[in-house]
Scaffold this motif. Structure first.
Motif, PDB file in Angstrom:
ATOM      1  N   VAL A  65      11.805  -0.352   5.391  1.00  0.00           N
ATOM      2  CA  VAL A  65      11.523  -0.246   3.967  1.00  0.00           C
ATOM      3  C   VAL A  65      10.159   0.391   3.811  1.00  0.00           C
ATOM      4  O   VAL A  65       9.185  -0.041   4.425  1.00  0.00           O
ATOM      5  CB  VAL A  65      11.538  -1.648   3.311  1.00  0.00           C
ATOM      6  CG1 VAL A  65      11.162  -1.553   1.842  1.00  0.00           C
ATOM      7  CG2 VAL A  65      12.888  -2.297   3.489  1.00  0.00           C
ATOM      8  N   LYS A  66      10.121   1.427   3.003  1.00  0.00           N
ATOM      9  CA  LYS A  66       8.848   2.107   2.791  1.00  0.00           C
ATOM     10  C   LYS A  66       8.041   1.304   1.781  1.00  0.00           C
ATOM     11  O   LYS A  66       8.499   1.031   0.681  1.00  0.00           O
ATOM     12  CB  LYS A  66       9.068   3.527   2.272  1.00  0.00           C
ATOM     13  CG  LYS A  66       9.711   4.421   3.294  1.00  0.00           C
ATOM     14  CD  LYS A  66       9.845   5.828   2.787  1.00  0.00           C
ATOM     15  CE  LYS A  66      10.497   6.691   3.838  1.00  0.00           C
ATOM     16  NZ  LYS A  66      10.668   8.068   3.370  1.00  0.00           N
ATOM     17  N   GLU A  67       6.846   0.947   2.176  1.00  0.00           N
ATOM     18  CA  GLU A  67       5.968   0.202   1.292  1.00  0.00           C
ATOM     19  C   GLU A  67       5.172   1.175   0.438  1.00  0.00           C
ATOM     20  O   GLU A  67       4.921   2.306   0.832  1.00  0.00           O
ATOM     21  CB  GLU A  67       5.016  -0.665   2.108  1.00  0.00           C
ATOM     22  CG  GLU A  67       5.719  -1.747   2.890  1.00  0.00           C
ATOM     23  CD  GLU A  67       4.754  -2.604   3.676  1.00  0.00           C
ATOM     24  OE1 GLU A  67       3.531  -2.484   3.445  1.00  0.00           O
ATOM     25  OE2 GLU A  67       5.218  -3.373   4.511  1.00  0.00           O
ATOM     26  N   ALA A  68       4.786   0.709  -0.733  1.00  0.00           N
ATOM     27  CA  ALA A  68       3.967   1.539  -1.607  1.00  0.00           C
ATOM     28  C   ALA A  68       2.624   1.774  -0.930  1.00  0.00           C
ATOM     29  O   ALA A  68       2.061   0.866  -0.337  1.00  0.00           O
ATOM     30  CB  ALA A  68       3.765   0.851  -2.947  1.00  0.00           C
ATOM     31  N   VAL A  70      -1.195   2.009  -0.210  1.00  0.00           N
ATOM     32  CA  VAL A  70      -2.322   1.231  -0.701  1.00  0.00           C
ATOM     33  C   VAL A  70      -3.249   2.170  -1.456  1.00  0.00           C
ATOM     34  O   VAL A  70      -3.562   3.265  -0.988  1.00  0.00           O
ATOM     35  CB  VAL A  70      -3.074   0.569   0.478  1.00  0.00           C
ATOM     36  CG1 VAL A  70      -4.285  -0.183  -0.012  1.00  0.00           C
ATOM     37  CG2 VAL A  70      -2.132  -0.334   1.244  1.00  0.00           C
TER      38      VAL A  70
END
Length: 95
Positions: A65-68, A70
């Protein structure tokens, strides 16, 4: 009802395998050995894993899952002013 749960539990226990057995039997999961090994890298060697656990780990390994990203604080741009150097004569001829 308890008998059904017991049968399901026994069946689930029969399908549990060690990390090495899952890696060697990667074809049964329709994946490559290195993919299974990567998905199970953090499991203990002697831990018994069910097929569902291995498939869940494979899915997480192959489709992360690609995280937003930072938010990086942006520094306000301040115009740089060049300082004018004063010229001083190089007087090394005293001798």
């Amino acid at each position: 009802m308890t008998i059904e749960k017991q049968v399901y539990s026994d069946k689930d226990d029969l399908q549990r395998r060690t990390k090495q057995e899952w890696i060697e039997g990667a074809a049964a999961l329709k994946h490559e050995r290195f993919e299974v090994a990567g998905a199970l890298f953090d499991c203990a060697a002697g831990a018994l894993l069910s097929r569902a656990e291995v498939e869940q780990r494979l899915d997480a390994y192959l489709h992360p899952v690609k995280e937003a990203p930072v938010a990086v604080p942006v520094k306000p741009q301040v115009p740089q002013v060049k300082k004018v150097k004063e010229e001083t004569p190089n007087d090394n001829s005293e001798g």
